[in-house]
Design a protein around this motif. Structure first.
Motif, short mmCIF file in Angstrom:
data_model
loop_
_atom_site.label_atom_id
_atom_site.label_comp_id
_atom_site.label_asym_id
_atom_site.label_seq_id
_atom_site.Cartn_x
_atom_site.Cartn_y
_atom_site.Cartn_z
N GLY A 424 48.76 79.33 -25.72
CA GLY A 424 48.80 78.16 -26.59
C GLY A 424 49.75 77.08 -26.10
N GLU A 425 50.42 77.34 -24.99
CA GLU A 425 51.39 76.34 -24.49
C GLU A 425 50.68 75.16 -23.86
OE1 GLU A 425 55.40 76.07 -21.66
OE2 GLU A 425 54.41 77.98 -22.05
N GLY A 426 51.25 73.98 -23.98
CA GLY A 426 50.71 72.78 -23.37
C GLY A 426 51.70 72.19 -22.38
N GLU A 427 51.33 71.06 -21.80
CA GLU A 427 52.20 70.41 -20.81
C GLU A 427 53.46 69.86 -21.46
OE1 GLU A 427 52.02 67.06 -17.24
OE2 GLU A 427 50.24 68.17 -17.85
N TRP A 428 53.33 69.38 -22.73
CA TRP A 428 54.46 68.70 -23.35
C TRP A 428 55.01 69.42 -24.59
CZ3 TRP A 428 50.06 65.75 -21.80
CH2 TRP A 428 50.26 65.02 -20.63
N PHE A 429 54.30 70.44 -25.09
CA PHE A 429 54.74 71.17 -26.26
C PHE A 429 54.51 72.67 -26.06
CE2 PHE A 429 53.93 66.93 -27.86
CZ PHE A 429 54.96 66.73 -28.79
N THR A 430 55.36 73.47 -26.69
CA THR A 430 55.13 74.91 -26.72
C THR A 430 54.05 75.21 -27.75
OG1 THR A 430 56.75 75.35 -28.45
CG2 THR A 430 57.58 75.25 -26.18
N SER A 431 53.62 76.46 -27.81
CA SER A 431 52.57 76.84 -28.76
C SER A 431 53.04 76.69 -30.20
CB SER A 431 52.11 78.27 -28.50
OG SER A 431 53.19 79.18 -28.63
N SER A 432 54.34 76.73 -30.42
CA SER A 432 54.86 76.57 -31.78
C SER A 432 55.04 75.10 -32.17
CB SER A 432 56.21 77.28 -31.91
OG SER A 432 57.18 76.66 -31.07
N GLY A 433 54.76 74.18 -31.24
CA GLY A 433 54.90 72.76 -31.54
C GLY A 433 56.24 72.18 -31.17
N ALA A 434 57.11 72.96 -30.53
CA ALA A 434 58.41 72.43 -30.12
C ALA A 434 58.23 71.55 -28.88
CB ALA A 434 59.37 73.58 -29.81
N PRO A 435 58.89 70.40 -28.86
CA PRO A 435 58.73 69.51 -27.70
C PRO A 435 59.44 70.07 -26.47
CG PRO A 435 60.37 68.64 -29.21
CD PRO A 435 59.76 69.82 -29.90
N LYS A 436 58.80 69.91 -25.31
CA LYS A 436 59.41 70.27 -24.03
C LYS A 436 60.11 69.02 -23.51
CE LYS A 436 56.58 72.93 -21.50
NZ LYS A 436 55.31 73.43 -20.90
N ALA A 437 61.39 68.92 -23.83
CA ALA A 437 62.13 67.68 -23.65
C ALA A 437 62.08 67.17 -22.21
CB ALA A 437 63.58 67.86 -24.09
N GLU A 438 62.32 68.03 -21.24
CA GLU A 438 62.37 67.58 -19.84
C GLU A 438 61.02 67.02 -19.40
OE1 GLU A 438 63.53 69.33 -15.40
OE2 GLU A 438 63.70 70.60 -17.19
N GLN A 439 59.94 67.69 -19.79
CA GLN A 439 58.61 67.24 -19.37
C GLN A 439 58.22 65.94 -20.06
OE1 GLN A 439 57.16 69.05 -17.03
NE2 GLN A 439 55.24 67.94 -16.85
N ILE A 440 58.49 65.82 -21.35
CA ILE A 440 58.15 64.59 -22.07
C ILE A 440 58.95 63.41 -21.54
CG2 ILE A 440 58.27 63.44 -24.32
CD1 ILE A 440 57.62 66.14 -25.61
N ASN A 441 60.25 63.59 -21.36
CA ASN A 441 61.08 62.50 -20.85
C ASN A 441 60.64 62.07 -19.46
OD1 ASN A 441 62.74 62.27 -23.14
ND2 ASN A 441 64.18 63.82 -22.40
N ALA A 442 60.30 63.04 -18.59
CA ALA A 442 59.87 62.69 -17.23
C ALA A 442 58.56 61.91 -17.25
CB ALA A 442 59.73 63.96 -16.39
#
Length: 584
Positions: A424-442
């Motif tokens: 369920g993980e995505g490029e910019w969010f985990t499966s729980s909906g938490a933002p992946k800060a490093e990837q989003i900022n980049a």
């Protein structure tokens, strides 16, 4: 001859707080000169068009290189130039217009070439144009001619000269190149009358910008609204003054020659013939008759000679080969391949371990080669399918594939895959909906930086980036960017403002969709800026209570990344063609 284009894996990037800088031509100081009223050049001219790869030294060089004597160059640098104070044909009425001032692209990349003999005497001048940061294209007879006993001794390169004003300074050519056939013919092989001047440093070219060469189809060249344009330094005008002329269309075109009635005079030898709307160089002025002037037409043989020259001298330049369909690209018959499958699919999630990655394609002729890049690893095939099995740890990976068919037509696809034990993980969010800060900022930083550069010439690091297309002259360093996601989560205000700016600027630049219904002609667009389309809605990125909506943020980031990859380099996100979207 088709050019194989190396796949460049880049996350497309752009806009937020935007600043626009421009230069408006003014009337010339010379009271005898007319105001600058030519469409010089069209709004699509690009100051730093992408450079081709640096050619290797050729196995069989197609030309000769001359390196001026160091002592004579030192004398010229220390002394005076002994210029006099102040035939191609001028067809009545004289329609040339003086260009002044000459600061700012494209006039900055038009070059006055002062010619000197071995006794340091000024013996004449020609015109030329930057086609890369350290290389100038001109006529062969400006560099090697029987009238001067062979090679000219030295060439002083003065970009954007405006009478006695030399706004960018000058440099001396480090080496010169002309085709071997030009020398063997004793300077009579008109079809080979072109050469290069290599500079010792790219400093001038990065200050002035450079033009792109275009190998266009005869159909494109015969367009009745082509507006062939030439700019240079004619000898019947005050020394060092820049003059331009434009006509609606060419008189005729054949395989090696462009026939035109653009007004010219000795001194303009080596000047380019441009396409009016974007400043693409399509020919080099070399000779005249009583009824017309002639330019050597840029064709694939011409490009092969220039690649050989740069292989010998150590330079590279900007060019493209137009397909039969009328777009810049890889030559052939204009029918590009299409990808049948990209594996794993774009934005797919696969478990860590051994991952099979591949692509297949078809075209109107057999696929001759396939190339695939994953990071710094390259895989090739001589069939229509390329595959690789890699042991991949968790992370986000960018895959690039290129297909080239038997006609020489090429097409590329670039897509992302996610390697994770969590399906369920995505490029910019985990499966729980938490933002992946490093990837989003980049991703957001790259989008903002790329769009700032593309629309307004603002650089993220203070340096020009000619590998990225731009609609503007280099405008210095852009303001720094902050983060959109921190330890405490999203900065909602900053995220909404940035995403809104990106989407609105994207819609305007591609289709002329206005965010407020008004015309924004200060911002480049591929549509008609004076006839904007009305506003379109935006899906929310946050709930009313301030919680991020991962699906909407993901959809926006993905569409922006995919659209800009296509717009900058024609990299397809799904292997198909998207000709409804403009591309450079």
């Amino acid at each position: 001859m088709a050019r194989r284009r190396a796949s460049r894996i880049v996350v497309a990037v752009l806009v937020l707080w935007l600043m626009v800088a421009g230069v408006v031509p003014a009337a010339a100081d010379d009271p005898a000169a007319e105001p600058d009223s030519l469409p010089w050049l069209g709004a699509e001219a690009v100051k730093y068009p992408p450079l081709g790869p640096a050619p290797a030294y050729p196995d069989e060089p197609l030309g000769e290189v001359y390196v001026p004597d160091a002592a004579s160059r030192d004398r010229l640098r220390a002394g005076h130039f002994n210029e006099p104070v102040g035939y191609q044909t001028v067809f009545p009425p004289d329609e040339r217009v003086r260009i002044s001032p000459t600061v700012g692209f494209p006039t900055s990349a038009v070059v006055f070439l002062g010619l000197y003999d071995r006794f340091d005497n000024f013996i004449g001048f020609c015109s030329g144009n930057f086609i890369g940061p350290d290389v100038v294209l001109t006529a062969a007879h400006c560099l090697w001619d029987t009238d001067v006993g062979g090679w000219i001794a030295n060439v002083r390169v003065v970009p954007g000269r405006d009478g006695v004003v030399e706004p960018y300074g000058w440099d001396l050519g480090e080496s010169f190149w002309v085709p071997t056939g030009w020398i063997q013919s004793a300077a009579t092989a008109d079809e080979l009358d072109w050469g290069l001047v290599k500079l010792p440093s790219p400093a001038l070219g990065y200050a002035t910008g450079w033009f792109q060469l275009g190998v266009l189809t005869t159909q494109s060249l015969l367009d009745p609204s082509f507006q062939p344009t030439t700019v240079g330094y004619p000898g019947d005008k005050p020394l060092g003054t820049m003059w331009a002329t434009v006509k609606p269309a060419f008189l005729a075109v054949d395989h090696s020659t462009l026939y035109h009635d653009l007004d010219m005079y000795p001194g303009q030898s080596g000047s380019a013939v441009f396409r009016g709307r974007d400043g693409v160089i399509v020919g080099i002025n070399v000779r005249q008759t009583a009824g017309w002037n002639e330019a050597s037409r840029l064709n694939t043989d011409f490009i092969a000679f220039l690649n050989s020259a740069c292989g010998q001298m150590g330079c590279n330049f900007s060019y493209f080969v137009e397909s039969a369909g009328g777009g810049g690209g890889g030559g052939g018959n204009g029918v590009r391949p299409t990808f049948d499958a990209l594996t794993p699919g774009p934005f797919s999630v696969v478990p860590p371990g051994t991952v099979t990655i591949g692509a297949s394609a078809h075209s109107d002729s057999a696929i001759a080669s396939m190339t695939m890049l994953i990071g710094d690893r390259e895989f090739t095939s001589n069939t229509n399918t390329v595959t690789a099995q890699l042991d991949l740890p968790p992370g986000v990976y960018v895959v690039a594939a290129q297909a080239i068919d038997a006609d020489g037509d090429a097409f590329e696809a670039v897509w992302d895959i996610i390697v994770s034990p969590d399906p369920g993980e995505g490029e910019w969010f985990t499966s729980s909906g938490a933002p992946k800060a490093e990837q989003i900022n980049a991703t957001m930083r790259s989008l903002v930086e790329a769009f700032r550069w593309h629309l307004f010439g603002q650089s993220w690091d203070g340096a020009p980036h000619p590998d990225l297309p731009s609609h503007a002259a280099f405008a210095g360093q852009a303001p720094p960017l902050g983060a959109w996601v921190g330890p405490a989560g999203f900065d909602r205000a900053a995220t909404e403002a940035t995403l809104r700016s990106l989407v609105e600027a994207f819609r305007w630049h591609f289709w002329g969709v206005s965010w407020d219904g008004g015309a924004h002609c200060d911002m480049p667009t591929h549509a008609a800026c004076t006839a904007p389309q009305g506003p379109q809605g935006l899906d929310p990125w946050f709930t009313p209570s301030g919680e991020p909506i991962p699906a909407n943020i993901t959809a926006t980031l993905r569409s922006l990344v995919e659209a800009f990859r296509w717009h900058f380099w024609r990299f397809s996100w799904d292997g198909g063609h998207h000709d409804d979207l403009p591309t450079h």
